[in-house]
Design an enzyme around this catalytic site. Structure first.
Site, short mmCIF file in Angstrom:
data_model
loop_
_atom_site.label_atom_id
_atom_site.label_comp_id
_atom_site.label_asym_id
_atom_site.label_seq_id
_atom_site.Cartn_x
_atom_site.Cartn_y
_atom_site.Cartn_z
CG ASP A 87 6.90 -5.12 -66.22
OD1 ASP A 87 7.91 -6.54 -66.05
OD2 ASP A 87 8.04 -4.75 -66.81
CE1 TYR A 141 11.41 -2.70 -71.22
CE2 TYR A 141 10.50 -2.04 -69.39
CZ TYR A 141 10.98 -2.82 -70.09
OH TYR A 141 10.02 -3.64 -70.42
CE LYS A 154 11.10 -6.80 -68.11
NZ LYS A 154 10.39 -5.36 -67.75
#
Length: 330
Positions: free
Chosen positions: A62, A67, A92
């Site tokens: 993920d 990030y 995302k």
């Protein structure tokens, strides 16, 4: 009903996401640490951690543009390019990246960029295209709407969710979900958007069970998979000391003390606090998978060991009696 048998988790057992055919493992690999969360991570160390996760049989990784300002996706993509097999990948939309010279407060060793919220059609498209490029792939297995709040729901429903479903119809997205830290917003969004998965971080933990009251039952009733992040509550449940973080900020003294008290109870039953933390969410049938963040080979190995540690039912009973966790419904 409380399960009175001893428990442990098979991290490589597979499960499907919502009504889709997407298959993931019960333990996934959260890549935020690979983006330099809290400290710089060496690139070779990051690649080795991904490879160790693959070698151990983990089948879900993920990530997100947020990030490390794209660094985690870039490192994951580079590692997978030489890995020999492709696991399920999640990322995302909702944040774009733009040039910036400002230093990050949470991520270190990042490129000279900064994230910004963008739910416009062009912004969502740019976000997804950037992720695919960094990941070195032409599709992802789960695409999450990242951290929307009530103020963004109109644009999200009109643009973000609609576009994600279009990509799903085209076969470049396997499942559509939402990734959030706040239970109330996740519950509110479920009323507006049909979702295959909800990734909830930090709200199904030994320190915060707020998602278990409404969100988990609602997801279960709709056939929506729940993927749990933040099982160590940003670090406090991995190491409850004065330097601990909670919700990505320095932890209050009373939270550190509560984590220590839970640790004392765990120790009484011969269970590491971290083993109880990573296995706790699986007490709930609605939970499909758990995705601890990992930054090194050692952390991969340690998480797998904590999954394998047998937990006696008496531990959960004592934690319930002490008021640290709620009893399961009959």
């Amino acid at each position: 009903m409380t399960d009175l048998s001893n428990s442990q988790i098979d991290p490589t057992a597979t499960t499907t996401v919502g009504p889709t055919g997407v298959t993931i493992t019960r333990i996934g690999f959260g890549t935020a640490p690979l983006g330099g969360l809290y400290e710089v991570v060496d690139e070779a160390e990051a690649h080795a951690a991904v490879q160790r996760g693959l070698d151990a049989g983990l089948g879900y990784f993920d990530s997100a543009p947020h990030y490390g300002w794209g660094l985690a996706e870039e490192r994951l993509g580079a590692a997978l390019a030489h890995a020999g097999r492709r696991p399920a990948i999640g990322t995302k939309i909702g944040y774009g990246l733009r040039p910036s010279t400002e230093a990050s407060h949470d991520f270190f060793g990042t490129p000279p960029l900064e994230p910004y919220i963008d739910w416009t059609e062009e912004g969502v498209q740019r976000s997804f295209e950037g992720s695919l490029e960094r990941l070195g792939t032409d599709r992802v297995d789960i695409l999450y709407l990242h951290d929307p709040t009530n103020g963004e729901f109109d644009d999200l429903v009109r643009v973000g969710a609609t576009t994600a479903r279009k990509w799903q119809d085209e076969g470049i997205v396997g499942a559509v979900g939402v990734g959030m830290n706040t239970t109330a917003d996740a519950v509110a969004l479920l009323e507006l958007v049909e979702l295959d998965a909800v990734l909830i971080a930090g709200r199904v933990s030994l320190l915060d069970q707020s998602a278990t009251e409404v969100l988990l039952p609602r997801c279960a009733s709709r056939g929506t998979s729940v993927i749990v992040g933040g099982v160590y509550s940003s670090g406090i449940l991995a190491r409850p000391d004065v330097s601990a973080k909670y919700d990505y900020k320095p932890a209050a003294a009373e939270l550190v003390e509560r984590a220590r008290q839970i640790g004392v109870i765990c120790e009484r039953h011969g269970v590491p606090l971290q083993a109880a933390a990573i296995q706790f969410p699986f007490r709930y049938d609605a939970v499909t998978a758990v995705i601890p963040g990992m930054r090194s080979v050692e952390e991969v190995d340690q998480n797998l060991a904590w999954c394998a540690h047998e937990i006696p039912a008496e531990l959960w009973v004592e934690l319930e009696a002490a008021g640290h966790i709620p009893p399961l419904d009959d």
